[in-house]
Design a protein around this motif. Sequence first.
Motif, mmCIF file in Angstrom:
data_model
loop_
_atom_site.group_PDB
_atom_site.id
_atom_site.type_symbol
_atom_site.label_atom_id
_atom_site.label_comp_id
_atom_site.label_asym_id
_atom_site.label_seq_id
_atom_site.Cartn_x
_atom_site.Cartn_y
_atom_site.Cartn_z
ATOM 1 N N MET A 1 40.464 -49.383 55.036
ATOM 2 C CA MET A 1 40.986 -48.295 54.235
ATOM 3 C C MET A 1 40.924 -48.740 52.778
ATOM 4 O O MET A 1 41.241 -49.872 52.451
ATOM 5 C CB MET A 1 42.424 -47.978 54.638
ATOM 6 N N ASP A 17 40.693 -43.430 51.645
ATOM 7 C CA ASP A 17 39.483 -43.295 52.443
ATOM 8 C C ASP A 17 39.701 -44.148 53.694
ATOM 9 O O ASP A 17 39.715 -45.380 53.624
ATOM 10 C CB ASP A 17 38.271 -43.769 51.651
ATOM 11 N N ILE A 18 39.939 -43.477 54.804
ATOM 12 C CA ILE A 18 40.317 -44.130 56.056
ATOM 13 C C ILE A 18 39.068 -44.344 56.894
ATOM 14 O O ILE A 18 38.295 -43.408 57.104
ATOM 15 C CB ILE A 18 41.321 -43.253 56.828
ATOM 16 N N ASP A 19 38.882 -45.582 57.377
ATOM 17 C CA ASP A 19 37.707 -45.816 58.209
ATOM 18 C C ASP A 19 38.025 -46.412 59.579
ATOM 19 O O ASP A 19 37.243 -46.297 60.486
ATOM 20 C CB ASP A 19 36.685 -46.684 57.483
ATOM 21 N N ARG A 20 39.192 -47.044 59.740
ATOM 22 C CA ARG A 20 39.554 -47.618 61.040
ATOM 23 C C ARG A 20 41.063 -47.641 61.191
ATOM 24 O O ARG A 20 41.688 -48.675 61.040
ATOM 25 C CB ARG A 20 39.027 -49.038 61.171
ATOM 26 N N PRO A 54 44.651 -39.927 60.691
ATOM 27 C CA PRO A 54 43.188 -39.883 60.702
ATOM 28 C C PRO A 54 42.704 -38.937 61.798
ATOM 29 O O PRO A 54 43.495 -38.445 62.608
ATOM 30 C CB PRO A 54 42.808 -41.324 61.025
ATOM 31 N N ARG A 59 39.070 -41.980 61.246
ATOM 32 C CA ARG A 59 38.535 -41.807 59.890
ATOM 33 C C ARG A 59 39.156 -40.606 59.198
ATOM 34 O O ARG A 59 39.764 -39.751 59.822
ATOM 35 C CB ARG A 59 37.025 -41.587 59.967
ATOM 36 N N LYS A 61 39.655 -38.655 54.868
ATOM 37 C CA LYS A 61 39.910 -38.783 53.442
ATOM 38 C C LYS A 61 41.148 -37.959 53.141
ATOM 39 O O LYS A 61 41.212 -36.783 53.485
ATOM 40 C CB LYS A 61 38.714 -38.288 52.628
#
Length: 96
Positions: A1, A17-20, A54, A59, A61
Motif C-alpha cells: 500500500m 493505493d491498495i495492492d495487497r 479493498p 486492491r 484506490k
Amino acid sequence: MTAVVRVTPVGREVVLDIDRLRDPRPKGLYALWFVAPDDRPGRPHRVSAGTFHPDEAGRGKVRLLAAADPKVYPRLSVTLQPANGDPRTIGPEVLR
C-alpha cells in the motif's frame, strides 16, 4: 500500500493505493487515522480520516479527507475495525 498526502484549503487529502490487503467484509473494515506522536494503546490521540475496504482481490484506490492539523497529527495509521458501528472502538493497527 502507498499513501500520498496533500494539503488542500479544506484539510489533508490522502490517496491510498491498495495492492495487497485482505478484504475484512462483512465483519470488519479498515480505518485511516492521523496520529499524534504521543498516541498509545489506552491513550489514543488521533483523528479519523474515514473507513474503507479493498476489493475481493485486495486492491483499490481510496481518497479520504480530514481537517487534522499536520503539526499535531503528523503520522498515518490503518486499523482493522469491527463493523459494529461503535466509533469508540479502535481495532488493531495493521499499517503505520
